[in-house]
Design an enzyme around this catalytic site. Sequence first.
Site, short mmCIF file in Angstrom:
data_model
loop_
_atom_site.label_atom_id
_atom_site.label_comp_id
_atom_site.label_asym_id
_atom_site.label_seq_id
_atom_site.Cartn_x
_atom_site.Cartn_y
_atom_site.Cartn_z
N HIS A 1 -129.76 56.39 61.56
CA HIS A 1 -129.91 56.67 62.99
C HIS A 1 -129.54 58.13 63.23
O HIS A 1 -128.52 58.60 62.72
CB HIS A 1 -129.01 55.74 63.80
CG HIS A 1 -129.20 55.88 65.27
ND1 HIS A 1 -130.30 55.35 65.92
CD2 HIS A 1 -128.48 56.54 66.22
CE1 HIS A 1 -130.23 55.66 67.21
NE2 HIS A 1 -129.14 56.38 67.42
N SER B 1 -140.76 61.79 56.51
CA SER B 1 -140.07 62.87 55.79
C SER B 1 -138.86 62.32 55.04
O SER B 1 -138.57 62.76 53.93
CB SER B 1 -139.68 64.00 56.75
OG SER B 1 -138.61 63.63 57.58
N GLU C 1 -130.03 64.34 57.54
CA GLU C 1 -130.71 63.14 57.05
C GLU C 1 -131.24 63.35 55.64
O GLU C 1 -131.01 62.54 54.74
CB GLU C 1 -131.89 62.80 57.97
CG GLU C 1 -131.46 62.35 59.35
CD GLU C 1 -132.63 61.89 60.19
OE1 GLU C 1 -133.78 62.25 59.90
OE2 GLU C 1 -132.39 61.15 61.16
N ASN D 1 -130.34 51.34 57.47
CA ASN D 1 -131.11 52.19 58.39
C ASN D 1 -130.38 53.51 58.54
O ASN D 1 -129.18 53.61 58.29
CB ASN D 1 -131.22 51.49 59.75
CG ASN D 1 -132.03 52.30 60.74
OD1 ASN D 1 -133.08 52.87 60.41
ND2 ASN D 1 -131.55 52.39 61.97
C1 GRF Z 1 -135.37 59.89 61.62
O1 GRF Z 1 -134.87 60.75 62.59
C2 GRF Z 1 -134.46 58.70 61.47
O2 GRF Z 1 -133.14 58.99 61.76
C3 GRF Z 1 -135.00 57.74 62.47
O3 GRF Z 1 -136.39 57.95 62.47
C4 GRF Z 1 -136.68 59.26 62.04
C5 GRF Z 1 -137.68 59.19 60.94
O4 GRF Z 1 -138.21 60.45 60.63
N1 GRF Z 1 -134.57 56.40 62.19
P1 GRF Z 1 -139.21 60.59 59.38
O5 GRF Z 1 -140.41 59.71 59.65
O6 GRF Z 1 -138.46 60.18 58.16
O7 GRF Z 1 -139.60 62.04 59.35
#
Ligand code: GRF
Length: 192
Positions: free
Chosen positions: A109, A13, A179, A107
């Site tokens: 987190h 996502s 995010e 990255n």
């Molecule tokens: C996210 O929560 C990110 O913070 C972590 O992995 C997850 C990835 O989610 N590192 P997606 O695959 O982008 O939906």
Amino acid sequence: MKRIALFASGSGSNAEKIAAYLANQSEITISFVLSNNPKAGVIDRARRGFNAGQHVPVILFDRKTFYETERITQLLRDQEIDLIVLAGFMWLMPAGLVQAFPNKIVNIHPALLPKFGGKGMYGHFVHEAVVAAGETESGITIHYVNEHYDEGQIIFQASCAVAPTDSPEDVARNVQVLEHEHYPRVVAELLA
Ligand code: GRF
């Protein structure tokens, strides 16, 4: 033209939000998605062009190739990648790759580092730990990547409140909003 390589092994996502954001920025392109997980949702999303109209090639690799050969590092060099973006990639980056791309690997987190990071702290484990600790806030941390889990220099953080009644799923939902809101913009700004 600035080139991004996206590493992802989950649903993708964040990768999709980044692709959508960059679709409006002609000076940045996603060269390819790299994944160790042939079943990852990100692969379907990339093959559909992330709903942003651009087909993004997918490169699959296994553990042996990643840790015991230079193939991935060489590929990233050959394609003149400017920024490596981890979006749900679970494996530790090999030292050789980190050294080949100093301050060029980022990255995200799903917590406020340095709390709730480190080996085994991913996905629902993070949000369960946040709730179990009685935290009143959580959030996101975008950081540079080094050879250790979740320890590179912090670039950006954003927080959200955690209510005493919130479940880990509630926290996960609120963190994911952050995010999607911030990661694409921060990635683009790093390449500006
Ligand atoms: C996210 O929560 C990110 O913070 C972590 O992995 C997850 C990835 O989610 N590192 P997606 O695959 O982008 O939906």
